[in-house]
Design an enzyme around this catalytic site. Structure first.
Site, PDB file in Angstrom:
ATOM      1  N   GLN A 104       0.860  -1.283  -0.078  1.00  0.00           N
ATOM      2  CA  GLN A 104      -0.068   0.024  -0.110  1.00  0.00           C
ATOM      3  C   GLN A 104       0.829   1.206   0.065  1.00  0.00           C
ATOM      4  OE1 GLN A 104      -2.122   1.571   3.373  1.00  0.00           O
ATOM      5  NE2 GLN A 104      -4.118   1.775   2.109  1.00  0.00           N
ATOM      6  N   TYR A 176      -5.536  11.055   4.564  1.00  0.00           N
ATOM      7  CA  TYR A 176      -3.802  11.411   4.277  1.00  0.00           C
ATOM      8  C   TYR A 176      -3.761  12.082   3.003  1.00  0.00           C
ATOM      9  CZ  TYR A 176      -3.272   8.319   8.234  1.00  0.00           C
ATOM     10  OH  TYR A 176      -3.235   7.549   9.422  1.00  0.00           O
ATOM     11  N   ARG A 224      -7.681   2.659  -2.802  1.00  0.00           N
ATOM     12  CA  ARG A 224      -8.322   2.702  -1.794  1.00  0.00           C
ATOM     13  C   ARG A 224      -8.932   4.042  -1.526  1.00  0.00           C
ATOM     14  NH1 ARG A 224      -7.728   0.619   4.500  1.00  0.00           N
ATOM     15  NH2 ARG A 224      -9.115  -0.830   4.358  1.00  0.00           N
ATOM     16  N   GLY A 334      -9.399  -6.890   8.706  1.00  0.00           N
ATOM     17  CA  GLY A 334      -8.307  -6.187   9.216  1.00  0.00           C
ATOM     18  C   GLY A 334      -7.930  -6.863  10.651  1.00  0.00           C
ATOM     19  N   ARG A 335      -8.586  -6.305  11.728  1.00  0.00           N
ATOM     20  CA  ARG A 335      -8.084  -6.698  12.999  1.00  0.00           C
ATOM     21  C   ARG A 335      -8.308  -8.384  13.240  1.00  0.00           C
ATOM     22  NH1 ARG A 335     -12.154  -3.488  16.077  1.00  0.00           N
ATOM     23  NH2 ARG A 335     -13.306  -3.791  13.841  1.00  0.00           N
TER      24      ARG A 335
HETATM   25  C1  LIG Z   1      -3.556  -1.068  13.617  1.00  0.00           C
HETATM   26  C2  LIG Z   1      -4.399  -0.647  12.420  1.00  0.00           C
HETATM   27  C3  LIG Z   1      -3.581   0.040  11.690  1.00  0.00           C
HETATM   28  C4  LIG Z   1      -4.155   0.581  10.178  1.00  0.00           C
HETATM   29  N1  LIG Z   1      -3.337   1.040   9.247  1.00  0.00           N
HETATM   30  C5  LIG Z   1      -3.850   1.226   8.080  1.00  0.00           C
HETATM   31  C6  LIG Z   1      -2.974   1.697   6.990  1.00  0.00           C
HETATM   32  O1  LIG Z   1      -1.739   1.801   6.944  1.00  0.00           O
HETATM   33  N2  LIG Z   1      -3.540   2.088   5.836  1.00  0.00           N
HETATM   34  C7  LIG Z   1      -4.829   1.812   5.639  1.00  0.00           C
HETATM   35  O2  LIG Z   1      -5.548   2.171   4.722  1.00  0.00           O
HETATM   36  N3  LIG Z   1      -5.714   1.518   6.821  1.00  0.00           N
HETATM   37  C8  LIG Z   1      -5.280   1.311   7.888  1.00  0.00           C
HETATM   38  N4  LIG Z   1      -6.131   0.729   9.073  1.00  0.00           N
HETATM   39  C9  LIG Z   1      -7.490   0.569   8.629  1.00  0.00           C
HETATM   40  C10 LIG Z   1      -7.732  -0.897   8.285  1.00  0.00           C
HETATM   41  O3  LIG Z   1      -7.108  -1.274   6.758  1.00  0.00           O
HETATM   42  C11 LIG Z   1      -9.218  -1.355   7.959  1.00  0.00           C
HETATM   43  O4  LIG Z   1      -9.919  -0.413   6.989  1.00  0.00           O
HETATM   44  C12 LIG Z   1      -9.920  -1.117   9.438  1.00  0.00           C
HETATM   45  O5  LIG Z   1      -9.137  -1.588  10.555  1.00  0.00           O
HETATM   46  C13 LIG Z   1     -11.120  -1.704   9.396  1.00  0.00           C
HETATM   47  O6  LIG Z   1     -11.162  -3.137   9.112  1.00  0.00           O
HETATM   48  P1  LIG Z   1     -11.413  -4.066  10.526  1.00  0.00           P
HETATM   49  O7  LIG Z   1     -12.604  -3.575  11.056  1.00  0.00           O
HETATM   50  O8  LIG Z   1     -11.718  -5.498   9.765  1.00  0.00           O
HETATM   51  O9  LIG Z   1     -10.416  -3.900  11.492  1.00  0.00           O
HETATM   52  C14 LIG Z   1      -5.552   0.278  10.057  1.00  0.00           C
HETATM   53  C15 LIG Z   1      -6.264  -0.453  11.101  1.00  0.00           C
HETATM   54  C16 LIG Z   1      -5.818  -0.715  12.514  1.00  0.00           C
HETATM   55  C17 LIG Z   1      -6.521  -1.400  13.415  1.00  0.00           C
END
Ligand SMILES: Cc1cc2nc3c(=O)[nH]c(=O)nc-3n(C[C@H](O)[C@H](O)[C@H](O)COP(=O)(O)O)c2cc1C
Length: 367
Positions: A104, A176, A224, A334-335
């Site tokens: 990314q 961003y 994205r 994600g998580r």
């Molecule tokens: C620890 C953490 C770091 C993240 N870093 C990024 C990132 O670098 N780039 C991005 O587009 N989204 C980032 N996100 C958002 C995730 O890609 C995702 O959209 C968000 O966590 C929702 O998905 P989930 O509910 O399955 O966790 C981050 C989320 C978490 C929890």
């Protein structure tokens, strides 16, 4: 579970991209790359997710070649021999177990806090020098700086292809740099980079075109984007489907292959009068494949993670129904995947009782 989830585990084919299933690891910043160089631990972390059945991995945000693109020395960068060698090793490890992976590509723009970042003497970069409306932190970006960053994205994409990645994702979401151009709240320019929706989208359009020109025609480009901003969760780029169309079509025409539509909760409908979520509308408007994301397999949105909170696991049935109806094509997690590298295989094998509940303590290491 294979019979109950046929479409989650059916192959995906689009242009130059072939995936074994529809599960995508969402990009998540982890800050475990000292001096911006991804380590063996980073490679192992992604390899475990590939072994666990994840169809496509999108890496944590990794910054393009501009001194003020990053906000922390432990965020991996995507330039320089050492970092690119580290990434090449990550790709080899993921490919060795049959996985697919895209970096990314990221520029944090005005989200950077200069004092805490590399090159603290340099001012941060944004279309109007605003982190959010009323919060001025720098002068507006110069034309030369804008062109430099466009070139940096193109170079990063060319490098990604050269070291074997399966495509790239452009980080145009969450407030961003690219999103700071998209959003009126942070883009108050009166030149050709600001004002109308077309002008605010132009920075991304030029980046996409430059990437297209620097990579082969079948090298997948994912974009994205999000309506919400870290600066304002209720902010919106488009208030109506017509506005969304005006926003998306120039990006689609510039060469995006797949749109990754970031929501905090995938089940929330985007516009009144329709159940379609953001990925659903984006697919309908552009005709391109889309990725949905947001609390898949979990009961609440992810902001709690940054306050040290966990989240209950949640059935994925409603998600599958939407996938079956082809509202979207791919599902980013994600998580749940950060917590459990084997999430995809456990869903496939109906071992849902073995899924690990998300705890924010998972952020403390690269397990
Ligand atoms: C620890 C953490 C770091 C993240 N870093 C990024 C990132 O670098 N780039 C991005 O587009 N989204 C980032 N996100 C958002 C995730 O890609 C995702 O959209 C968000 O966590 C929702 O998905 P989930 O509910 O399955 O966790 C981050 C989320 C978490 C929890």
């Amino acid at each position: 579970m294979t019979t109950q989830t046929p479409n989650l585990f059916s192959p995906f084919l689009a242009g130059g991209l072939q995936l074994e299933n529809r599960i995508v690891m969402a990009p998540m910043t982890r800050q475990f790359s000292p001096n911006g160089v991804p380590t063996q631990d980073v490679a192992g972390y992604y390899k475990r997710r590939a072994q666990g059945g994840t169809g496509l991995i999108i890496t944590e945000g990794t910054t393009v070649n501009d001194e003020v693109a990053t906000m922390d020395a432990n965020i991996p960068q995507f330039h320089g021999d050492a970092a690119l060698a580290g990434w090449k090793h990550v790709v080899e490890e993921v490919h060795s177990v049959g996985g697919k992976i895209m970096p990314q590509l990221w520029h944090v723009g005005m989200a950077r806090v200069a004092e805490k970042a590399p090159f603290p003497e340099l001012a941060s970069a944004g279309p109007s020098g605003l982190f959010k409306p009323g919060k001025q932190g720098a002068e507006p970006m110069t034309q030369a700086h804008i062109e430099k960053v466009i070139g940096a994205f193109a170079q990063a994409a060319a490098d990604a292809q050269a070291i074997g990645f399966d495509g790239i994702e452009i980080h145009g979401a969450h407030g961003y740099l690219i999103d700071q151009f998209f959003w009126e709240g942070t883009n108050q320019r009166t030149d050709s980079w600001g004002g109308s929706m077309d002008n605010r989208g132009r920075f991304a359009v030029e980046i996409i075109k430059a990437i297209r020109g620097a990579t082969s025609p079948d090298f997948p480009i994912v974009l994205r984007y999000s309506q919400w901003k870290q600066q304002d969760y209720s902010a919106r780029l488009a208030h109506t489907p017509q506005e969304l169309e005006a926003f998306l079509l120039p990006l689609s025409e510039a060469g995006v292959d797949i749109f990754h539509c970031s929501q905090r909760r995938y089940w929330e409908s985007e516009f009144e009068g329709s159940e379609l979520n953001l990925a659903g509308w984006t697919k309908q408007i552009t005709g391109k494949p889309t990725i949905t994301v947001g609390s898949v397999g979990l009961s609440d949105d992810f902001f709690g993670a940054f306050k040290g909170q966990g989240s209950e696991t949640r059935a994925v049935d409603d998600l599958l129904e939407r996938l079956n109806k082809q509202e979207f094509d791919l599902v980013a997690v994600g998580r749940a995947l950060l917590q459990d590298p084997n999430w995809a295989n456990k869903i496939r094998d109906n071992k849902t009782e073995e899924l690990k509940q998300y705890s924010a303590s998972a952020l403390a290491s690269l397990s």
